[in-house]
Design a protein around this motif. Structure first.
Motif, PDB file in Angstrom:
ATOM      1  N   ARG A 167       0.799  -0.781   0.054  1.00  0.00           N
ATOM      2  CA  ARG A 167       0.375   0.327   0.228  1.00  0.00           C
ATOM      3  C   ARG A 167       0.930   1.136   0.530  1.00  0.00           C
ATOM      4  O   ARG A 167       1.865   1.463   0.653  1.00  0.00           O
TER       5      ARG A 167
ATOM      6  N   VAL B 225       2.641  -5.107   3.107  1.00  0.00           N
ATOM      7  CA  VAL B 225       1.034  -6.215   3.516  1.00  0.00           C
ATOM      8  C   VAL B 225       2.227  -6.891   3.444  1.00  0.00           C
ATOM      9  O   VAL B 225       1.561  -7.690   4.143  1.00  0.00           O
TER      10      VAL B 225
ATOM     11  N   SER C 125       0.253  -3.862  11.269  1.00  0.00           N
ATOM     12  CA  SER C 125      -0.754  -3.249  11.159  1.00  0.00           C
ATOM     13  C   SER C 125      -1.687  -4.419  10.420  1.00  0.00           C
ATOM     14  O   SER C 125      -2.489  -5.270  11.087  1.00  0.00           O
ATOM     15  N   TYR C 126      -0.675  -4.942   9.786  1.00  0.00           N
ATOM     16  CA  TYR C 126      -1.096  -6.551   9.361  1.00  0.00           C
ATOM     17  C   TYR C 126      -0.503  -8.210  10.028  1.00  0.00           C
ATOM     18  O   TYR C 126      -0.875  -8.889   9.385  1.00  0.00           O
TER      19      TYR C 126
ATOM     20  N   ARG D 219      -2.293 -11.385   9.210  1.00  0.00           N
ATOM     21  CA  ARG D 219      -4.214 -11.260   9.608  1.00  0.00           C
ATOM     22  C   ARG D 219      -3.704 -11.569   7.945  1.00  0.00           C
ATOM     23  O   ARG D 219      -4.679 -10.991   7.116  1.00  0.00           O
ATOM     24  N   THR D 220      -2.278 -11.541   7.105  1.00  0.00           N
ATOM     25  CA  THR D 220      -2.395 -11.796   5.467  1.00  0.00           C
ATOM     26  C   THR D 220      -1.991 -12.749   5.519  1.00  0.00           C
ATOM     27  O   THR D 220      -1.098 -14.019   5.961  1.00  0.00           O
TER      28      THR D 220
ATOM     29  N   LEU E 233      -6.810 -11.531   2.864  1.00  0.00           N
ATOM     30  CA  LEU E 233      -6.553 -10.187   4.717  1.00  0.00           C
ATOM     31  C   LEU E 233      -8.058 -10.571   6.012  1.00  0.00           C
ATOM     32  O   LEU E 233      -8.895 -11.051   4.943  1.00  0.00           O
TER      33      LEU E 233
ATOM     34  N   VAL F 100     -10.935  -7.604   8.672  1.00  0.00           N
ATOM     35  CA  VAL F 100     -10.978  -6.526   7.925  1.00  0.00           C
ATOM     36  C   VAL F 100     -11.261  -4.908   8.960  1.00  0.00           C
ATOM     37  O   VAL F 100     -11.936  -4.904   9.973  1.00  0.00           O
ATOM     38  N   ARG F 101     -10.207  -3.988   8.960  1.00  0.00           N
ATOM     39  CA  ARG F 101     -10.611  -3.009   9.740  1.00  0.00           C
ATOM     40  C   ARG F 101     -10.571  -2.290   9.273  1.00  0.00           C
ATOM     41  O   ARG F 101     -10.512  -1.574   7.044  1.00  0.00           O
TER      42      ARG F 101
ATOM     43  N   ASP G 290      -8.114  -0.441   6.251  1.00  0.00           N
ATOM     44  CA  ASP G 290      -7.210  -1.050   5.878  1.00  0.00           C
ATOM     45  C   ASP G 290      -7.941  -0.624   4.580  1.00  0.00           C
ATOM     46  O   ASP G 290      -7.626  -1.074   3.288  1.00  0.00           O
TER      47      ASP G 290
ATOM     48  N   TYR H 181      -4.489  -0.976  -3.149  1.00  0.00           N
ATOM     49  CA  TYR H 181      -3.466  -2.375  -2.532  1.00  0.00           C
ATOM     50  C   TYR H 181      -2.442  -2.319  -4.012  1.00  0.00           C
ATOM     51  O   TYR H 181      -2.740  -2.809  -5.078  1.00  0.00           O
TER      52      TYR H 181
END
Length: 152
Positions: free
Chosen positions: A77, A85, A101-102, A105-106, A122, A125-126, A129, A133
């Motif tokens: 990103r 990411v 922050s990832y 989660r990926t 992902l 998701v927040r 986010d 990408y």
């Protein structure tokens, strides 16, 4: 007249030889469909919309398909620092390269990388986010962009 018989006797042999050559050429063509073709990285043309808290797949594919399991795959990103990411290199994920922050989660679908599927999974998701990408294969010099829109 004997010559005619000799020529006729070679016809079945020649026919068998032609069949073997034809099948070999077809087999080689089917097993190496990407030879001589340049690859492109393809993502969706429309934004991906998801609700916060859900899991989502950001689609990205190499076409024609090649084995990406041995390539470097970068999901970034541009608005983040660090921008990564998810990074897949030499058959493993490089956790230390990604934005904090990832963390956890990926992922990519390791079994689908061989088919050129470099989509990003992902999870959880927040709202933060949301954004564009970039899916990039450095060795091919090819990329695609996926926009993620997160709602409440």
């Amino acid at each position: 007249m004997p010559r005619l018989k000799e020529e006729l006797s070679f016809k079945p042999l020649l026919s068998s030889f032609n069949t073997v050559v034809f099948h070999t050429v077809v087999f080689l063509h089917l097993t190496q469909p990407c030879a001589g073709q340049s690859q492109v990285v393809v993502g969706p043309s429309q934004p991906i919309v998801v609700t916060a808290g859900d899991d989502i797949i950001l689609p990205c594919q190499i076409e024609p398909a090649v084995d990406a399991s041995v390539m470097t795959v970068e999901w970034t990103r541009p608005d983040l620092n660090p921008r990564f990411v998810h990074v897949w290199r030499d058959g493993v994920e490089l956790e230390n390269k990604k934005h904090p922050s990832y963390n956890g989660r990926t992922s990519v679908f390791v079994n689908k990388l061989r088919c050129g599927d470099i989509s990003l999974n992902l999870s959880k998701v927040r709202l933060s986010d949301s954004g564009k990408y970039r899916c990039f294969i450095p060795t091919l010099g090819r990329e695609s962009t996926v926009e993620l829109v997160v709602g409440e």
